[in-house]
Each structure stands twice: as structure tokens, then as C-alpha cells.
Write a protein that holds these residues in place. Structure first.
Motif, PDB file in Angstrom:
ATOM      1  N   LEU A  29       0.826  -1.204   0.000  1.00  0.00           N
ATOM      2  CA  LEU A  29       0.000   0.000   0.000  1.00  0.00           C
ATOM      3  C   LEU A  29       0.862   1.257   0.000  1.00  0.00           C
ATOM      4  CD1 LEU A  29      -2.663   1.515   0.276  1.00  0.00           C
ATOM      5  CD2 LEU A  29      -2.563   1.126   2.752  1.00  0.00           C
ATOM      6  N   ARG A  41       1.071   4.102  -3.113  1.00  0.00           N
ATOM      7  CA  ARG A  41       0.782   5.529  -2.926  1.00  0.00           C
ATOM      8  C   ARG A  41       1.997   6.383  -3.295  1.00  0.00           C
ATOM      9  NH1 ARG A  41      -2.185   6.423   2.766  1.00  0.00           N
ATOM     10  NH2 ARG A  41      -2.295   8.513   1.853  1.00  0.00           N
ATOM     11  N   SER A  96      -3.850   1.431  -5.232  1.00  0.00           N
ATOM     12  CA  SER A  96      -3.668   1.582  -3.780  1.00  0.00           C
ATOM     13  C   SER A  96      -4.986   1.383  -3.048  1.00  0.00           C
ATOM     14  CB  SER A  96      -3.072   2.951  -3.460  1.00  0.00           C
ATOM     15  OG  SER A  96      -3.967   3.995  -3.797  1.00  0.00           O
ATOM     16  N   VAL A 104      -5.441  -2.391  -2.932  1.00  0.00           N
ATOM     17  CA  VAL A 104      -4.577  -2.996  -1.908  1.00  0.00           C
ATOM     18  C   VAL A 104      -5.120  -2.693  -0.509  1.00  0.00           C
ATOM     19  CG1 VAL A 104      -2.254  -3.001  -0.925  1.00  0.00           C
ATOM     20  CG2 VAL A 104      -2.562  -2.949  -3.401  1.00  0.00           C
ATOM     21  N   THR A 105      -5.653  -1.468  -0.338  1.00  0.00           N
ATOM     22  CA  THR A 105      -6.295  -1.149   0.951  1.00  0.00           C
ATOM     23  C   THR A 105      -7.437  -2.124   1.233  1.00  0.00           C
ATOM     24  OG1 THR A 105      -5.748   1.188   0.692  1.00  0.00           O
ATOM     25  CG2 THR A 105      -7.488   0.643   2.253  1.00  0.00           C
TER      26      THR A 105
END
Length: 740
Positions: free
Chosen positions: A46, A50, A68, A71-72
Motif C-alpha cells: 500500500l 501511494r 492503492s 490494496v487497501t
């Protein structure tokens, strides 16, 4: 977090996870322990996603922002699944709640959306068809594998709610991975580096692998297949981000596209391996696998047919590119050389150069310069005719191969058309041409191009007319020029040059106002070489730069000596600066350094430039402006013989106009002959410019110049060029007369 460190941390979390799995098969472990490396790997992924989104631009930044988010979601789902393991009962399969399943599905949808929204680039219909067939092969192979996977799942895990929910999540993640693979295959050009996109595709295999591990890890309920594969997904994201940060653009989009064609071949091989495995294990192959394999064979065959046709087109394009100039579409030097060698019988080779193209290119810009070359290419193609081979062989140089010895007719037409303007960006541009021509039969094929080049150099140097035909005497002359160029370098190193100074006097009393430094060459054997002989050679070969630097240094040293010796009576020294010197952006700094070195005030130096040197503007005019800003006097030499003289008085920071000798020679004749000299006196007075009449040779000319308002003159009538010692004597005589 730095990209390299993130990749190392992600790899470490995956190794830690593998170590815990191996340890857990030997000793009991807390249930939450195996989820710690999984969470760390996703946190690292993550952070790096970013970071990458901030370091790239455009669609690539948008992709990494969306990834991102995905992935979060995966990190949230992993935490949710860990909570499930700690709070829900284990019925033989690690528990998975509906909440966890839903989060996995949402995260997979976001990842798929991020991938789909990447730009795909344009392609031909044949390339699109090939890509569609590639996608069909992969989709069919995925369907065959998925069918076998679902069959295995039904036999081993069907009926267990936790396994069913986990399977739905796995299918969502796998679908996102397949979307990444298909996008990579369908995309011809992409802001995402080719390896970076493919590094994300193994996530499609990691998801079903987690389900297979459920069966393998049943004896150890504190181990979990999802936890085992999540760090690998984090590592893939980190590696992809690292490649993106290091290389934000693919080096070769065409190569990237063709590398993607390996995937359908690999998919076909895996499908074949699947069929062999199923047959070896069960002794038979189901109808779905058989029909899938047959369909795949047909798709691969059709796909290869399209690829073969596409390769043929690509090969033709490469061949065309290898023989043609990209800008103008004409043949290039390689093709012209081959055509000269291959063609039999009498033929004519010509080399053509656009005179003054550099000035036009600098004043109008490189884009306009490219359009000028394209327009000229179209004109020369039209004039040369269909039987000629027309090529662009250099920046502003063109080559022609014409059939027969009577091939000069097109060249004559070309010279006539050269007097007609070319239209570039709404402007009319006149461009002169220099042409070198060589005729020859079969025995001279390998030598014709070289001879045409020799004739072109002679044409550009002004040795003869604009069109110069090669002959043996010309080659000897060019050889002599080459020898003189070498002698120039040697003479400068051995001190064979010296300066003479010709006074510029005030009218009518003849008092010295300033002097012009003139270079002279006396060889070691005593022979004097005329400036008319060696200056053009120095200009043509570039030796004028070193020669001009020596003149500047020597003249400034002498001017400083006169200032120390004679004070206010010391003459200002004029130095001629060539067009090539003006193109050097370091010239103003060089002049400033020389003035400082000898303690010479800027107003003690005059820089003389020709109209032709600054006509095109650009770097040359900027250099003159920089010199003027230092306080150096600028003189426009040989005024009236170059381009657009009156216009230059508005654009060039001129202090002195030096009227060319050809106009002074007309003094005393008819009013028409004196018109320009008279008009220039009025212009200079209005613009408050000093006016110097060059080439004054008679008393009558000097007297008439005074009557017309001229106050400065230069010529043999007043003084010939002389050594510095004689200038000293003239100044001292003038001082003596004034004292008396």
C-alpha cells in the motif's frame, strides 16, 4: 518509503510467512501469528503504491491511485479474515465470513477497473484481430483450468459454507488477475512499463493456490492458505511499482506488444499439460476438455495466420524505413549509393545543398525548417521526373541519380524553380541552391558520388557558377584547398600570421579616428598568401574560429598598449567577426575575458559584422546584442551588399554603418550613381549612427563625401594597411602638429 527498501521489506515478509508455515507443520503456533507477515506485506504494498502514484503523472498516476485503493481493500479483507479465524468456529475449513468475502470482491473489482482504464493505444485492424484471438486463447485456457478447478472443489470442499464463501472471493481475485493478463495482451502502447504490468498477473494464480492449500494444511488448523499467499501478492505489487518508478515509459511499445504474444502460446502449452495430467490421473478426458482443446487449435492456427500477415507488413515497413528518409519520405543515402552502383550505362549524379538553410532554421524555428525541407523535397521530386532517384542524404543536402549524360536539364529547371518562394507556415521563403554534378559510365560507379561531393563543395565555396560539374582540375583545386586548410592550422601554431591596421580618418582633416585590424599571412619561405585566398578556406573548414580568436587577442593587446601610450588620442580598434564565430554562444564571454585580461575598456573595441552574418537573426543576432550590451561598438560592414539592409538597422544594435566600396566608386558620376550614398547619409543622421565610407581612393571622392555630409572615411587615398609602429608614428605626428 523508498521503492527499493519496500521491495526488500515485501520479500522479507513473504520469506517470514513461508518460514512460519514450515515451522507450523512441526510445532503448534498461535492462530494470529501467520497473519502478521501477510498484513505487513500488504501494508508495504500500500505504501509503495501511494508513493508511486505521487512520482508519476497522468494515466499512470491514476492507475496507481486506484491500485492503492484495491490494496487497501485486500489489507482490510485480510484483517477481517484474521478476525474470522479468531472468533468463528473452525469446521475443518478456516472460517470466512460474508463480510470478508464482500471486501475481497470489492477490492478485486477496484483492481480490475484500474487495469481496464489504462490507455491501450492505437492499432491496425489486423493487430486488433490478432489481439482478440490471443485473448480468446487465454480465456479458453482459463475456462478449461477453471472447469477442472471447480470440479476439484466440488469433490473436496463442496458443502462447507466457509469454503464456498472463500471460493467466491478466490474467483473474484482470479478474475481481476485474468483481466490484468488480458489487458497486457490487448494493449499495444501503454504508459505502464511492459514488465511492470505483467508482474501483477501472478496474483491470478495466487488466489486459487490459497484454496488448494486449504486441503494441504487441514492437519494444522492454526495455518491458513490465504495468509500463505497474501505476502506474495504484496511482493508482486512492490516489484511492479519499483519497475514503474525506474522506467515510467516502455522502451519499445512494439516489442512490448509482441512479447505479449508469448502468453497465448504459454496458455496453449498449459492447456495441453492439463489434458495430459487429467488423462494420466483418471484414464479419460472429459468432453469439455476435448472440445476446448479442438477449439484452441483452431484459434491458434487462425491467430498465427494473422500474425504472419502482420509480420510481413512489419517487415515491409522496416525495409521501407531502412531505405527512406523519415522526414521527407525520399530515399536515403544508403539507397542512393546502392542505386548508383546497380544502375548500368551512362548516368549523372548530383548533390544539392540549400544555401542559408541554417539561418532560416534558426530564425523561423526547427518545425518551420522541417516543413521547408519537406516542401523542397516535393519540388525536387517533381522537377527530377519519374526516371530519377531522389534522396535526402544529410540535414539540408539532397542527392539525385539521373539517367544519361544529358541529365542536367532537370537541374536547370531546379535552379529556375529555386527563384520561386517556398510556402512555409504562411510565409514565403526564398532558398538558394548549390549543385555539384558528376557524369560517368560503369567503371566510375563507385566514384560518382564522391566526385559530385567535390563539385558541390566547389559550388558552395563560390569556385565557379552555382552548378559546378566535376573535372580533374576541380579535384586538384579541392586538394589544394584541403592542403591550405592543413597549412592554416600549422601556420597559426607556428606564428606565421600578423596584423596590419588601416586607419579610419575624420573628414576633412584626415585625423585618425579608429583603425581596422586586418590579418596577413607570410609563410616561413617568405611567400605572402592573400586573404582572398585563405579566408574562404578558413570559413569553409571552421579554422576561422581559431583564427578569429587569435585576431581578437592580438588586436586587443595592441589597443590596450595604444591606450597606455597615447591616452585619449589612442584609436579604437575594429575586429572582423565571422558568421561562424557569431554562432558560438561563448563569444561574448570570450570577448569580455580578453578585454579584462589586457585592461581594455569596451569602448576601445569595435566588432565588425556583415549583413549576411546577422540576416537570419537567431543565435548570431543574439550574440551581437550581447556584445553591444557589454558596451562594445558594433559596425555593420560592407553595408548595402547583403540581405534586407534597411531592416537590419531596426533589428541589429548597430552603432556604425560602413558603406561598401562599390557605392563609393560611383561618386562623381550621375545623380543615380550617387543616390544610395546620399540616402545613407540622411538615414545615418536621422538614426544618429556613425557613417564610414569604405574604399576611398581619390581626392575627388573624399571631397564629394564631405559635401554629402560624411565625416568618416577609409581607403588607400588616406592610408594603406600598416604595422602598429606606423600607426604610432601617425598619432605622434598628429599630436606634434596640434601642439604646434
Amino acid at each position: 518509503m523508498r521503492v527499493g527498501a519496500a521491495a526488500v521489506a515485501a520479500a522479507a515478509s513473504m520469506l517470514a510467512e513461508l518460514g512460519l508455515i514450515a515451522l507450523g507443520t512441526q510445532v503448534g503456533l498461535p492462530k494470529v501469528l501467520v497473519w502478521i507477515p501477510a498484513a505487513v506485506g500488504l501494508v508495504v504494498a500500500l505504501l509503495i503504491c501511494r508513493h508511486t502514484a505521487r512520482t508519476v503523472d497522468g494515466p499512470l498516476s491514476a492507475f496507481w491511485r486506484r491500485l492503492s485503493l484495491a490494496v487497501t481493500g485486500m489489507l482490510t479483507a485480510a484483517i477481517s479474515q484474521a478476525i474470522d479465524v479468531l472468533t468463528l468456529p473452525n469446521t475443518g475449513v478456516p472460517p470466512v465470513s460474508y463480510r470478508t468475502m464482500l471486501i475481497y470482491i470489492i477490492a478485486s473489482a477496484v483492481a480490475a477497473t484500474a487495469t481496464v482504464r489504462l490507455p491501450a493505444g492505437r492499432r491496425t485492424w489486423r493487430q486488433r484481430a490478432t489481439a482478440v484471438l490471443d485473448v480468446a486463447v487465454v480465456a479458453l485456457a482459463a475456462g478449461m483450468a477453471g472447469s477442472e478447478y471447480l470440479g476439484w472443489f466440488g469433490r473436496h470442499l463442496a458443502g462447507e459454507p466457509a469454503a464456498e464463501r472463500l471460493n467466491i472471493a478466490v474467483l473474484a481475485i482470479t478474475t481481476a488477475g485474468v483481466v490484468i493478463v488480458l489487458k497486457a495482451m490487448m494493449t499495444r502502447t501503454n504508459p505502464m512499463p511492459w514488465p511492470a504490468l505483467w508482474f501483477l498477473s501472478p496474483i491470478a494464480l495466487a488466489a486459487p493456490l490459497s484454496v488448494l492449500l486449504i486441503e494441504v494444511l487441514r492437519p494444522w488448523p492454526y495455518l491458513n492458505g490465504s495468509a500463505a499467499v497474501l505476502p506474495a501478492a504484496g511482493l508482486m505489487c512492490s516489484l511492479s511499482a519499483r519497475l514503474t518508478s525506474r522506467s515510467p515509459l516502455p522502451a519499445d511499445p512494439q516489442l512490448s506488444y509482441r512479447r505479449g504474444t508469448v502468453v497465448p502460446l504459454l496458455a496453449s502449452a498449459l492447456a495441453g499439460a492439463l489434458i495430459v495430467t487429467v488423462y494420466a490421473k483418471t484414464g479419460h478426458v472429459g468432453g469439455m476438455l476435448v472440445s476446448g482443446a479442438a477449439t484452441m487449435l483452431v484459434l491458434v492456427a487462425v491467430r498465427q495466420a494473422f500474425a504472419l500477415a502482420d509480420n510481413t507488413i512489419l517487415l515491409n515497413a522496416v525495409t521501407h524505413h531502412a531505405e527512406h528518409d523519415e522526414l521527407t519520405g525520399l530515399y536515403n543515402r544508403r539507397h542512393l549509393a546502392a542505386a548508383i552502383t546497380d544502375r548500368t550505362g551512362p548516368r549523372t549524379v548530383a548533390q544539392i545543398d540549400l544555401i542559408g538553410f541554417r539561418s532560416v532554421n534558426e530564425s523561423l524555428g526547427t518545425t518551420a525548417g522541417d516543413k521547408l525541407l519537406t516542401a523542397f523535397a516535393a519540388r525536387i521530386t517533381e522537377v527530377a521526373g519519374s526516371a530519377a532517384v531522389v534522396a535526402r542524404v544529410g540535414g539540408d543536402e539532397f542527392g539525385l541519380l539521373l539517367p544519361g549524360p544529358a541529365g542536367l536539364a532537370p537541374l536547370d529547371r531546379l535552379l529556375a524553380l529555386g527563384r520561386e518562394p517556398l510556402h512555409v507556415d504562411g510565409q514565403e521563403v526564398l532558398i538558394d541552391v548549390a549543385v555539384g554534378v558528376a557524369d560517368g559510365g560503369d567503371a566510375e560507379a563507385g566514384d560518382l558520388y564522391r566526385r559530385a561531393g567535390i563539385a558541390l563543395r566547389a559550388a558552395m565555396a563560390g569556385v565557379g557558377p552555382t552548378v559546378v560539374r566535376y573535372d580533374a582540375a576541380l579535384e586538384q583545386q579541392v586538394t589544394r584547398r584541403s592542403q591550405m586548410a592543413a597549412d592554416l592550422r600549422r601556420a597559426l601554431a607556428e606564428g606565421e600570421f600578423h596584423l596590419l591596421y588601416q586607419p579610419i580618418v575624420a573628414l576633412p582633416d584626415g585625423r585618425i579616428s579608429s583603425v581596422e585590424a586586418l590579418i596577413r599571412w607570410t609563410r616561413a619561405d617568405g611567400r605572402v598568401v592573400s586573404p582572398a585566398e585563405f579566408i574562404p578556406v578558413a570559413e569553409d573548414t571552421g579554422a576561422i574560429t581559431d583564427l578569429g580568436a587569435w585576431v581578437l587577442e592580438t588586436a586587443c593587446a595592441q589597443a590596450a598598449a595604444w591606450q597606455r601610450r597615447h591616452g585619449g588620442a589612442a584609436p579604437r580598434v575594429g575586429v572582423n567577426v565571422s558568421a561562424r564565430q557569431l554562432l558560438d554562444p561563448r563569444l561574448p564571454a570570450t570577448v569580455a575575458a580578453v578585454l579584462d585580461r589586457y585592461g581594455l575598456r569596451p569602448d576601445g573595441l569595435t566588432v565588425e559584422v556583415t549583413e549576411t552574418a546577422v540576416f537570419g537573426g537567431g543565435h548570431a543576432l543574439a550574440t551581437v546584442a550581447a556584445l553591444s550590451a557589454q558596451g562594445i561598438t558594433i559596425a555593420l560592414d560592407d553595408f548595402g551588399t547583403g540581405h534586407s539592409s534597411l531592416g537590419l538597422l531596426r533589428t541589429c544594435p548597430v552603432d556604425i554603418i560602413k558603406v561598401d566600396k562599390s557605392f563609393v566608386d560611383g561618386l562623381g558620376g550621375s545623380p543615380q550613381q550617387e543616390a544610395i550614398v546620399t540616402a545613407l547619409a540622411g538615414i545615418a543622421a536621422t538614426m544618429r549612427l556613425d557613417l564610414v565610407a569604405e574604399g576611398v581612393e581619390t581626392e575627388a571622392q573624399a571631397r564629394r563625401l564631405v559635401e554629402l555630409g560624411y565625416r568618416l572615411a577609409q581607403g588607400f587615398y588616406f592610408a594603406r594597411p600598416m604595422p602598429a609602429t606606423e600607426i604610432d608614428a601617425m598619432i605622434e605626428q598628429a599630436d606634434s602638429r596640434q601642439a604646434a
